[in-house]
Design a protein around this motif. Structure first.
Motif, mmCIF file in Angstrom:
data_model
loop_
_atom_site.group_PDB
_atom_site.id
_atom_site.type_symbol
_atom_site.label_atom_id
_atom_site.label_comp_id
_atom_site.label_asym_id
_atom_site.label_seq_id
_atom_site.Cartn_x
_atom_site.Cartn_y
_atom_site.Cartn_z
ATOM 1 N N ASP A 148 0.824 -1.207 0.000
ATOM 2 C CA ASP A 148 0.000 0.000 0.000
ATOM 3 C C ASP A 148 0.860 1.259 0.000
ATOM 4 N N PHE A 189 -5.793 0.640 -6.154
ATOM 5 C CA PHE A 189 -6.703 1.021 -5.073
ATOM 6 C C PHE A 189 -8.155 0.930 -5.544
ATOM 7 N N GLN A 238 -9.393 -2.536 -5.384
ATOM 8 C CA GLN A 238 -9.632 -3.009 -4.028
ATOM 9 C C GLN A 238 -10.893 -2.394 -3.429
ATOM 10 N N LEU A 249 -1.906 6.506 4.856
ATOM 11 C CA LEU A 249 -1.802 5.044 4.874
ATOM 12 C C LEU A 249 -0.937 4.553 6.023
ATOM 13 N N ARG A 287 -11.108 -5.024 0.399
ATOM 14 C CA ARG A 287 -10.166 -4.151 1.099
ATOM 15 C C ARG A 287 -10.100 -4.486 2.590
#
Length: 407
Positions: A277, A296, A299, A329, A358
């Motif tokens: 990530d 992203f 997900q 993150l 996710r």
């Protein structure tokens, strides 16, 4: 039609072959009563082949229509063809539905029954007007908040990737603002480092996010209200409810978790996934090439359409900087509100997509086990962020409304 006449877009078509239905209006491939899950590009490839079934479609046409002329390798097209065949129970040997025209392209060879186009659906209700204002957090950071709709207040704790000035237009958040504002004065804000709030900030911790929520509540003079938390915003909502039991009447959590990815990563694979990530944000967030950011999108919205993915990519670029994306993150990964969960005193509704890519369902179950007066509802979806067109969204809205209306 003269050159001054507006172009008229024909209604989407529905094709049937054997037990399959390809519905361009609903963006669905069905077999009997079951929806077959396919990625957006696979669906688009299949639609191009079926809609031009009277001839073969060249590879160049497929590249232009599916990838918008953007350069991709031939392996990308080959993989989408394989996935389309797999969805139809076909393969490269039997070629019952998709025939390879060597060196040229592909042709759909199934026997089609074309239904009459259905009338275009009624337009979506308009998103209500919103009023945007600003306040200061305890450390002086400027925070933007918005109020829309009428009725008793409903506050949403801020979560990653919002922009008050853009969300009411974006397919990612528009339906949230619209439907949550129908019966409530819906209050939401951009967290520090995001949207219309200050991007250049020193404090970037979980405690800062909870303090920001406190600042917005104080600026609006709210006494007691239900609180909504989505994704990482749910952990902020849990912390606020635990610290201010007299303020929060009810708690609604969606796509939520008590432990961030670094905290819950036990195996080497889980630790590598958590680190990935950060690497994707560091390397790809600021690039013009959307390939990194699409990881992203895949997900958060695995069942989204190609338009949903494009909207999500645009949301990522508009809402925060590459540096802040990494900060977010890093802090998400360290979240751990398990102790605070046990201190929540208000009734809590937890909604979680059954096949969330996710945040897997087991973390919603963990929350339900930790929060004393809670109820868990499993939603039939793969998406971490629910789209406005999927059935799970209507279930979500009905569950939330019934929960908030109950004495």
């Amino acid at each position: 039609m003269t050159s001054a006449d507006p172009a008229i877009t024909p209604p989407p078509r529905v094709w049937r072959f054997d037990d399959f239905v390809l519905d361009a209006g609903r963006y669905e491939l069905r077999s009997g009563e079951s929806v077959i899950k396919v990625e957006p590009q696979v669906f688009d490839v299949l639609t191009q082949l079926v809609s031009n079934h009277e001839r073969f479609v060249t590879k160049e046409e497929l590249f232009d229509s599916v990838w918008g002329g953007r350069f991709v390798g031939e392996a990308a097209l080959t993989s989408r063809i394989k996935a389309a065949r797999r969805a139809l129970g076909d393969d490269g040997e039997s070629q019952r539905y998709i025939r390879t025209v060597r060196g040229r392209g592909y042709q759909f060879v199934g026997r089609l029954r074309v239904e009459e186009p259905v009338a275009a659906p009624d337009p979506e209700p308009e998103v209500p007007r919103q009023h945007i204002a600003f306040t200061r957090a305890a450390d002086g950071v400027r925070l933007a908040y918005a109020v829309s709709g009428d009725g008793p207040p409903l506050v949403r704790a801020a979560n990653w990737m919002t922009h008050l000035g853009y969300d009411i237009e974006s397919p990612v958040w528009r339906h949230w603002v619209r439907d949550m504002s129908l019966r409530h004065k819906f209050i939401r804000y951009d967290e520090r480092g995001c949207g219309l709030s200050d991007w250049e900030v020193d404090g970037f911790t979980f405690d800062d996010w909870v303090t920001d929520l406190e600042s917005v509540v104080e600026a609006l003079g709210l006494e007691r209200f239900p609180l909504l938390g989505v994704s990482q915003g749910a952990a902020v909502a849990v912390a606020y409810a635990a610290r201010h039991p007299g303020k929060v009447s009810k708690l609604v959590l969606c796509g939520a978790y008590a432990r961030g990815r670094a905290v819950r990563a036990l195996t080497e694979d889980e630790k590598r996934a958590a680190a990935l990530d950060l690497d994707l944000a560091r390397v790809g967030w600021g690039r013009d090439d959307p390939a990194f950011r699409q990881v992203f999108a895949a997900q958060f919205l695995p069942d989204g359409t190609r338009a949903d993915w494009a909207a999500f990519d645009q949301l990522q670029r508009r809402t925060t900087s590459p540096e802040n994306a990494v900060h977010f993150l890093e802090e998400f990964a360290r979240i751990d509100v398990r102790d605070l969960c046990t201190q929540v005193q208000c009734p809590t509704l937890i909604l979680h997509s059954r096949d969330d890519h996710r945040v897997p369902m087991r973390y919603g179950e963990e929350l339900a086990a930790l929060i004393p007066d809670s109820r868990l509802v499993a939603l039939s979806s793969n998406n971490h962020l629910l789209t406005g067109s999927e059935p799970a969204w209507r279930v979500f809205c009905d569950e939330v409304q019934a929960f908030l209306a109950a004495d």
